[in-house]
Scaffold this motif. Sequence first.
Motif, PDB file in Angstrom:
ATOM      1  N   GLU A   1     -68.019  38.752 -59.434  1.00 51.32           N
ATOM      2  CA  GLU A   1     -66.932  38.510 -59.230  1.00 51.32           C
ATOM      3  C   GLU A   1     -66.662  38.373 -58.075  1.00 51.32           C
ATOM      4  O   GLU A   1     -65.739  36.956 -57.747  1.00 51.32           O
ATOM      5  CB  GLU A   1     -66.273  40.192 -58.827  1.00 51.32           C
ATOM      6  CG  GLU A   1     -64.686  40.407 -59.225  1.00 51.32           C
ATOM      7  CD  GLU A   1     -63.832  41.888 -59.250  1.00 51.32           C
ATOM      8  OE1 GLU A   1     -63.121  41.508 -59.154  1.00 51.32           O
ATOM      9  OE2 GLU A   1     -65.171  42.352 -59.721  1.00 51.32           O
ATOM     10  N   ARG A   2     -67.282  38.512 -57.090  1.00 47.61           N
ATOM     11  CA  ARG A   2     -67.086  38.075 -55.285  1.00 47.61           C
ATOM     12  C   ARG A   2     -67.028  35.972 -55.506  1.00 47.61           C
ATOM     13  O   ARG A   2     -66.848  35.451 -55.394  1.00 47.61           O
ATOM     14  CB  ARG A   2     -68.098  37.987 -54.395  1.00 47.61           C
ATOM     15  CG  ARG A   2     -68.246  37.534 -53.028  1.00 47.61           C
ATOM     16  CD  ARG A   2     -69.448  37.823 -52.176  1.00 47.61           C
ATOM     17  NE  ARG A   2     -70.647  37.313 -52.956  1.00 47.61           N
ATOM     18  CZ  ARG A   2     -70.667  36.701 -53.056  1.00 47.61           C
ATOM     19  NH1 ARG A   2     -69.833  35.828 -51.575  1.00 47.61           N
ATOM     20  NH2 ARG A   2     -71.775  35.322 -52.397  1.00 47.61           N
ATOM     21  N   THR A   3     -67.880  35.967 -56.551  1.00 47.75           N
ATOM     22  CA  THR A   3     -68.426  34.081 -57.052  1.00 47.75           C
ATOM     23  C   THR A   3     -66.921  33.667 -56.938  1.00 47.75           C
ATOM     24  O   THR A   3     -66.293  32.790 -57.150  1.00 47.75           O
ATOM     25  CB  THR A   3     -69.253  34.085 -57.355  1.00 47.75           C
ATOM     26  OG1 THR A   3     -70.499  35.081 -56.873  1.00 47.75           O
ATOM     27  CG2 THR A   3     -70.207  32.280 -57.247  1.00 47.75           C
ATOM     28  N   VAL A   4     -66.688  34.679 -57.927  1.00 55.21           N
ATOM     29  CA  VAL A   4     -65.269  33.697 -58.896  1.00 55.21           C
ATOM     30  C   VAL A   4     -63.788  33.671 -58.081  1.00 55.21           C
ATOM     31  O   VAL A   4     -63.814  32.686 -57.248  1.00 55.21           O
ATOM     32  CB  VAL A   4     -64.168  34.682 -60.000  1.00 55.21           C
ATOM     33  CG1 VAL A   4     -63.213  34.266 -60.581  1.00 55.21           C
ATOM     34  CG2 VAL A   4     -65.991  34.125 -61.207  1.00 55.21           C
ATOM     35  N   ASN A   5     -64.136  34.781 -57.463  1.00 53.06           N
ATOM     36  CA  ASN A   5     -62.932  34.699 -56.394  1.00 53.06           C
ATOM     37  C   ASN A   5     -63.030  34.030 -54.807  1.00 53.06           C
ATOM     38  O   ASN A   5     -62.066  33.066 -54.523  1.00 53.06           O
ATOM     39  CB  ASN A   5     -62.526  36.306 -55.316  1.00 53.06           C
ATOM     40  CG  ASN A   5     -62.744  37.462 -56.727  1.00 53.06           C
ATOM     41  OD1 ASN A   5     -62.243  37.556 -57.014  1.00 53.06           O
ATOM     42  ND2 ASN A   5     -63.352  39.052 -56.019  1.00 53.06           N
ATOM     43  N   SER A   6     -64.259  33.779 -54.126  1.00 51.44           N
ATOM     44  CA  SER A   6     -64.079  32.512 -53.410  1.00 51.44           C
ATOM     45  C   SER A   6     -63.764  31.449 -54.501  1.00 51.44           C
ATOM     46  O   SER A   6     -63.295  30.347 -53.496  1.00 51.44           O
ATOM     47  CB  SER A   6     -66.454  32.349 -53.518  1.00 51.44           C
ATOM     48  OG  SER A   6     -66.074  31.219 -52.351  1.00 51.44           O
ATOM     49  N   ALA A   7     -64.441  30.944 -55.857  1.00 51.75           N
ATOM     50  CA  ALA A   7     -63.747  29.437 -56.327  1.00 51.75           C
ATOM     51  C   ALA A   7     -61.916  29.658 -56.131  1.00 51.75           C
ATOM     52  O   ALA A   7     -61.657  28.597 -55.852  1.00 51.75           O
ATOM     53  CB  ALA A   7     -64.313  29.480 -57.462  1.00 51.75           C
ATOM     54  N   TYR A   8     -61.559  30.835 -56.606  1.00 56.98           N
ATOM     55  CA  TYR A   8     -59.993  30.907 -56.402  1.00 56.98           C
ATOM     56  C   TYR A   8     -59.533  31.313 -54.920  1.00 56.98           C
ATOM     57  O   TYR A   8     -57.840  31.500 -55.222  1.00 56.98           O
ATOM     58  CB  TYR A   8     -59.967  31.844 -57.470  1.00 56.98           C
ATOM     59  CG  TYR A   8     -59.969  31.124 -58.943  1.00 56.98           C
ATOM     60  CD1 TYR A   8     -58.554  30.596 -59.281  1.00 56.98           C
ATOM     61  CD2 TYR A   8     -60.828  30.966 -59.845  1.00 56.98           C
ATOM     62  CE1 TYR A   8     -58.724  30.320 -60.910  1.00 56.98           C
ATOM     63  CE2 TYR A   8     -61.326  30.954 -60.909  1.00 56.98           C
ATOM     64  CZ  TYR A   8     -59.995  30.291 -61.530  1.00 56.98           C
ATOM     65  OH  TYR A   8     -59.728  29.734 -62.603  1.00 56.98           O
ATOM     66  N   SER A   9     -60.239  31.122 -54.115  1.00 56.45           N
ATOM     67  CA  SER A   9     -59.686  31.211 -52.401  1.00 56.45           C
ATOM     68  C   SER A   9     -58.825  29.934 -51.593  1.00 56.45           C
ATOM     69  O   SER A   9     -57.898  31.022 -51.197  1.00 56.45           O
ATOM     70  CB  SER A   9     -61.100  31.583 -51.619  1.00 56.45           C
ATOM     71  OG  SER A   9     -61.238  30.428 -51.473  1.00 56.45           O
ATOM     72  N   GLY A  10     -58.959  29.163 -53.085  1.00 57.56           N
ATOM     73  CA  GLY A  10     -57.701  28.066 -51.983  1.00 57.56           C
ATOM     74  C   GLY A  10     -58.670  27.410 -51.184  1.00 57.56           C
ATOM     75  O   GLY A  10     -58.253  25.790 -50.062  1.00 57.56           O
ATOM     76  N   LYS A  11     -59.974  27.055 -50.453  1.00 59.28           N
ATOM     77  CA  LYS A  11     -61.202  26.611 -49.782  1.00 59.28           C
ATOM     78  C   LYS A  11     -61.156  25.295 -50.461  1.00 59.28           C
ATOM     79  O   LYS A  11     -61.827  24.663 -49.235  1.00 59.28           O
ATOM     80  CB  LYS A  11     -61.938  27.648 -49.273  1.00 59.28           C
ATOM     81  CG  LYS A  11     -61.477  28.722 -48.795  1.00 59.28           C
ATOM     82  CD  LYS A  11     -62.633  29.599 -47.868  1.00 59.28           C
ATOM     83  CE  LYS A  11     -62.403  30.444 -47.038  1.00 59.28           C
ATOM     84  NZ  LYS A  11     -64.011  31.190 -46.732  1.00 59.28           N
ATOM     85  N   TYR A  12     -61.799  25.630 -51.888  1.00 53.74           N
ATOM     86  CA  TYR A  12     -61.813  24.132 -51.734  1.00 53.74           C
ATOM     87  C   TYR A  12     -60.672  24.111 -53.735  1.00 53.74           C
ATOM     88  O   TYR A  12     -59.969  23.993 -53.921  1.00 53.74           O
ATOM     89  CB  TYR A  12     -62.877  24.664 -52.888  1.00 53.74           C
ATOM     90  CG  TYR A  12     -64.380  25.178 -53.448  1.00 53.74           C
ATOM     91  CD1 TYR A  12     -65.416  24.445 -51.669  1.00 53.74           C
ATOM     92  CD2 TYR A  12     -64.610  26.725 -52.427  1.00 53.74           C
ATOM     93  CE1 TYR A  12     -66.180  25.871 -51.713  1.00 53.74           C
ATOM     94  CE2 TYR A  12     -65.159  27.728 -52.575  1.00 53.74           C
ATOM     95  CZ  TYR A  12     -66.153  27.036 -51.525  1.00 53.74           C
ATOM     96  OH  TYR A  12     -67.470  27.328 -51.073  1.00 53.74           O
ATOM     97  N   LYS A  13     -61.163  22.226 -53.329  1.00 53.33           N
ATOM     98  CA  LYS A  13     -60.296  21.640 -54.793  1.00 53.33           C
ATOM     99  C   LYS A  13     -60.703  21.528 -55.395  1.00 53.33           C
ATOM    100  O   LYS A  13     -60.045  21.112 -57.209  1.00 53.33           O
ATOM    101  CB  LYS A  13     -60.128  20.470 -53.616  1.00 53.33           C
ATOM    102  CG  LYS A  13     -59.344  20.205 -52.770  1.00 53.33           C
ATOM    103  CD  LYS A  13     -57.721  21.438 -52.520  1.00 53.33           C
ATOM    104  CE  LYS A  13     -57.050  21.007 -51.063  1.00 53.33           C
ATOM    105  NZ  LYS A  13     -55.587  22.486 -51.029  1.00 53.33           N
ATOM    106  N   GLY A  14     -61.567  21.712 -56.046  1.00 53.24           N
ATOM    107  CA  GLY A  14     -62.616  21.245 -57.656  1.00 53.24           C
ATOM    108  C   GLY A  14     -64.151  21.752 -57.299  1.00 53.24           C
ATOM    109  O   GLY A  14     -64.917  21.147 -56.270  1.00 53.24           O
TER     110      GLY A  14
END
Length: 353
Positions: free
Chosen positions: A178-191
Amino acid sequence: MGFLPTIIMKTPGGYQVYFVLDKPVFITAKSNFKAIEIAKKVSNQLRKSLGETLRVDTKCNHFGIFRFPQKSNIVFFEKSYLCNFATLINWSMKKEDSPKKTKMKLVKSFKQVDEPWFNLLLNESDIKGEKGTMGRNNVVLTLSLAMYASGRSKENCLYNLTEFNYRLENPLSDNELERTVNSAYSGKYKGASKAFITTLCTEWVNRDLKSSDLFSTTGWYKFAKPREERVRSHYEEWVEDLEQLINDKTNVNQPFLRIKRQELIDRLGIANSSLTALFKRLKATNKINVQTIRGRNGGVILALVKNILINQIKNHHKQAKKALQEYLGINLDTLKNVNQSKNDYQEITLDTG
């Protein structure tokens, strides 16, 4: 570029180019060491500009050890070719603001989840989390980023990756997933990064896979580069993440955090080699203290330097107070109480007869 280097030197590995400043640039804590960041930006722009026509090492250290010029290695030197720092800054800003030419074909309607690589990774179960390799955490993050960039909801992503995680022989904990998924959806990355995708697929799916097996021939999204690939800002972002982690886990009374290296790699989402480079940079900043302990039960000890200093001051104060009390044979706190209650005393006159 409108100016020339002061020195060109020949070395066994190629040429080194020196742009010598006409005046030194002073670095002060009062300005929050701003000159360092500006110098890095100028350095990056110099490399980019030279790299348009020459083969340039764009990843070399900005402020590292350099070869000393001697008569035997100098192939060009003109002492009048000095650079003004303000001029370099203006030149760098203009270059940065100029329109970027790109040969990349942009496909706005194309989604990363529709790429062949996505299903290859999603259906692979033999993925481990070994030290020094890009493993299950990186795969989960990459798949999550692809879903995020493709407009999938976080709930949909978590559902699919929970299924994926349970198929692994050695799955992540639910909290880590869940922490890794939250990181991906944090807005820090574009793709998801194309370089990361290629590495992960050849590592865990099939070493013989080619780019044509992984990516559609119709094009590729031109995302802002993920932190792992950015030259300018990813170290600063990792430092911020590291500071936040230390702040969450320590305080002034207990300033040190001991953590396994692999756990730190997973938490930061950083490659092992990048973590080593990050530690080297931190030693020069005097902001975060890093101690590496080798061996089976080893790891990394981290602390904010300011917390260490405050802790030492508090301990020295306690030790000094204790020593003074032992020397005087009294409790200093009683003196404080006497001082606070001095208004309770009456002045009297003694009759000496």
